[in-house]
Design a protein around this motif. Structure first.
Motif, PDB file in Angstrom:
ATOM      1  N   ALA A   5      -4.972  64.752 -82.146  1.00  0.00           N
ATOM      2  CA  ALA A   5      -3.841  63.853 -81.906  1.00  0.00           C
ATOM      3  C   ALA A   5      -3.569  62.986 -83.126  1.00  0.00           C
ATOM      4  CB  ALA A   5      -4.108  62.979 -80.685  1.00  0.00           C
ATOM      5  N   VAL A  29       5.535  56.749 -80.580  1.00  0.00           N
ATOM      6  CA  VAL A  29       4.119  56.817 -80.189  1.00  0.00           C
ATOM      7  C   VAL A  29       3.836  55.585 -79.353  1.00  0.00           C
ATOM      8  CG1 VAL A  29       1.735  56.934 -80.961  1.00  0.00           C
ATOM      9  CG2 VAL A  29       3.528  58.050 -82.303  1.00  0.00           C
ATOM     10  N   HIS A  30       3.414  55.800 -78.116  1.00  0.00           N
ATOM     11  CA  HIS A  30       3.156  54.689 -77.196  1.00  0.00           C
ATOM     12  C   HIS A  30       1.683  54.687 -76.816  1.00  0.00           C
ATOM     13  CE1 HIS A  30       3.847  51.764 -74.004  1.00  0.00           C
ATOM     14  NE2 HIS A  30       3.157  52.549 -73.192  1.00  0.00           N
ATOM     15  N   HIS A  31       1.062  53.515 -76.908  1.00  0.00           N
ATOM     16  CA  HIS A  31      -0.346  53.414 -76.497  1.00  0.00           C
ATOM     17  C   HIS A  31      -0.513  52.244 -75.539  1.00  0.00           C
ATOM     18  CE1 HIS A  31      -1.147  49.948 -79.176  1.00  0.00           C
ATOM     19  NE2 HIS A  31      -0.307  50.553 -79.997  1.00  0.00           N
ATOM     20  N   GLN A  32      -1.409  52.433 -74.589  1.00  0.00           N
ATOM     21  CA  GLN A  32      -1.649  51.423 -73.565  1.00  0.00           C
ATOM     22  C   GLN A  32      -3.132  51.411 -73.211  1.00  0.00           C
ATOM     23  OE1 GLN A  32       0.553  52.070 -69.979  1.00  0.00           O
ATOM     24  NE2 GLN A  32      -0.153  50.204 -68.979  1.00  0.00           N
ATOM     25  N   CYS A  40      -4.652  54.963 -73.453  1.00  0.00           N
ATOM     26  CA  CYS A  40      -3.763  56.068 -73.088  1.00  0.00           C
ATOM     27  C   CYS A  40      -2.709  56.199 -74.188  1.00  0.00           C
ATOM     28  CB  CYS A  40      -3.096  55.794 -71.746  1.00  0.00           C
ATOM     29  SG  CYS A  40      -1.926  57.076 -71.261  1.00  0.00           S
ATOM     30  N   LEU A  41      -2.678  57.372 -74.823  1.00  0.00           N
ATOM     31  CA  LEU A  41      -1.782  57.609 -75.952  1.00  0.00           C
ATOM     32  C   LEU A  41      -0.715  58.623 -75.541  1.00  0.00           C
ATOM     33  CD1 LEU A  41      -1.327  57.103 -79.056  1.00  0.00           C
ATOM     34  CD2 LEU A  41      -2.643  59.209 -79.400  1.00  0.00           C
ATOM     35  N   SER A  42       0.542  58.277 -75.764  1.00  0.00           N
ATOM     36  CA  SER A  42       1.649  59.185 -75.435  1.00  0.00           C
ATOM     37  C   SER A  42       2.501  59.424 -76.671  1.00  0.00           C
ATOM     38  CB  SER A  42       2.531  58.591 -74.322  1.00  0.00           C
ATOM     39  OG  SER A  42       1.782  58.379 -73.144  1.00  0.00           O
ATOM     40  N   LEU A  43       2.763  60.697 -76.970  1.00  0.00           N
ATOM     41  CA  LEU A  43       3.663  61.065 -78.052  1.00  0.00           C
ATOM     42  C   LEU A  43       5.001  61.452 -77.431  1.00  0.00           C
ATOM     43  CD1 LEU A  43       1.361  63.305 -80.285  1.00  0.00           C
ATOM     44  CD2 LEU A  43       1.511  60.815 -80.162  1.00  0.00           C
ATOM     45  N   VAL A  44       6.072  60.857 -77.898  1.00  0.00           N
ATOM     46  CA  VAL A  44       7.406  61.112 -77.356  1.00  0.00           C
ATOM     47  C   VAL A  44       8.173  61.978 -78.354  1.00  0.00           C
ATOM     48  CG1 VAL A  44       9.535  60.091 -76.467  1.00  0.00           C
ATOM     49  CG2 VAL A  44       7.348  58.867 -76.215  1.00  0.00           C
TER      50      VAL A  44
END
Length: 279
Positions: A5, A29-32, A40-44
């Protein structure tokens, strides 16, 4: 956080200013934090609802026409050339990692295995799905950007056949299926560091490539044969492929719609981009 990632984010961030038409766009790129220790890592990404594998599965008989195949190929080679010009080897090119938009635009995706290469780096051999894996990777020899061109050749054949050209069930079986099509190379071309001996394979005189890929015209046949050359040093590069006669006048339209032709990228010669490195 998985290294794949981190690698994918860093590569796409490096390329985001170019907005190349044949590379998938990373939008955010969103992380929480989900706990004191976990994130929690999200790639948009831009939304594209199908990959090349599903695109071929949905294609009704008799399959893709020659003009559509040529259009997909020049887009794929264009994207590969852009990566190589920026010193990036994808290493995992396969139909599942190639996306097709509703407008027919091809975009390379899934850079979890991609690496920025240098002359002194070591690359692992666990790359590229077996059916699209170059001989030098199977033999744990020297390799670099030429591995992407081999994968490109495998996908090129699949655009005609709508099924993989080399469907091996092990590394040895994969090599056997490759040599059944292209013939066993001369002993002089066999990598010194190969894990399998040249004598492990039966010498073969391969039939013409159009025995395996029917309805292929002469220009396409010539390009396919140059993509599926055993020796990576003699395999056609992305730059050379773009200027192949198979694409005829298509290169001019690609240049006008792409950020590929910057003076900085064009200054990178193929001899530098395709220099093999030791595994």
């Amino acid at each position: 956080m998985p290294m794949a990632a981190i690698r994918e984010i860093s590569l796409l961030k490096q390329l985001e200013n170019t907005e190349h038409p044949n590379i998938v766009k990373l939008l955010d790129v969103h992380h929480q934090a989900v706990s004191d220790r976990d994130i929690c890592l999200s790639l948009v990404f831009e939304f594209i609802d199908q990959d090349l594998n599903s695109y071929l599965e949905r294609c009704p008989p008799p399959g893709l026409g020659p003009d559509r195949i040529r259009d997909l190929m020049i887009q794929m080679v264009n994207g590969i050339y852009f990566l190589h010009s920026n010193r990036i080897v994808h290493r995992d090119l396969k139909p599942q990692n190639i996306l097709i938009t509703g407008e027919g635009i091809l975009k390379l995706a899934d850079f979890g295995l991609a690496r920025i290469y240098a002359s002194d780096m070591q690359l692992t051999s666990v790359v590229v799905t077996l059916w699209y894996r170059a001989p030098e990777v199977l033999l744990t020899g020297q390799y670099a950007t030429a591995v992407d061109m081999w994968s490109c050749g495998c996908i090129f054949a699949e655009l005609y056949n709508r099924k993989p050209l080399f469907k091996g069930n092990s590394e040895g079986d994969q090599l056997k299926k490759i040599f059944d099509v292209i013939g066993l190379p001369d002993l002089s071309e066999w990598p010194e560091a190969a894990v399998l001996l040249w004598g492990s394979f039966r010498p073969t005189l391969p039939p013409p490539i159009n025995h395996f890929v029917t309805e292929i015209d002469n220009q396409a046949k010539d390009l396919l044969e140059k993509l599926l050359i055993f020796n990576p040093e003699r395999r056609i590069s992305a730059r050379e492929a773009l200027h192949h006669g198979y694409f005829r006048d298509d290169l001019d339209s690609i240049r006008t719609s792409s950020s590929l032709s910057t003076s900085e990228n064009d200054s990178l010669s193929d001899s530098r981009s395709d220099t093999p490195v030791s595994n």
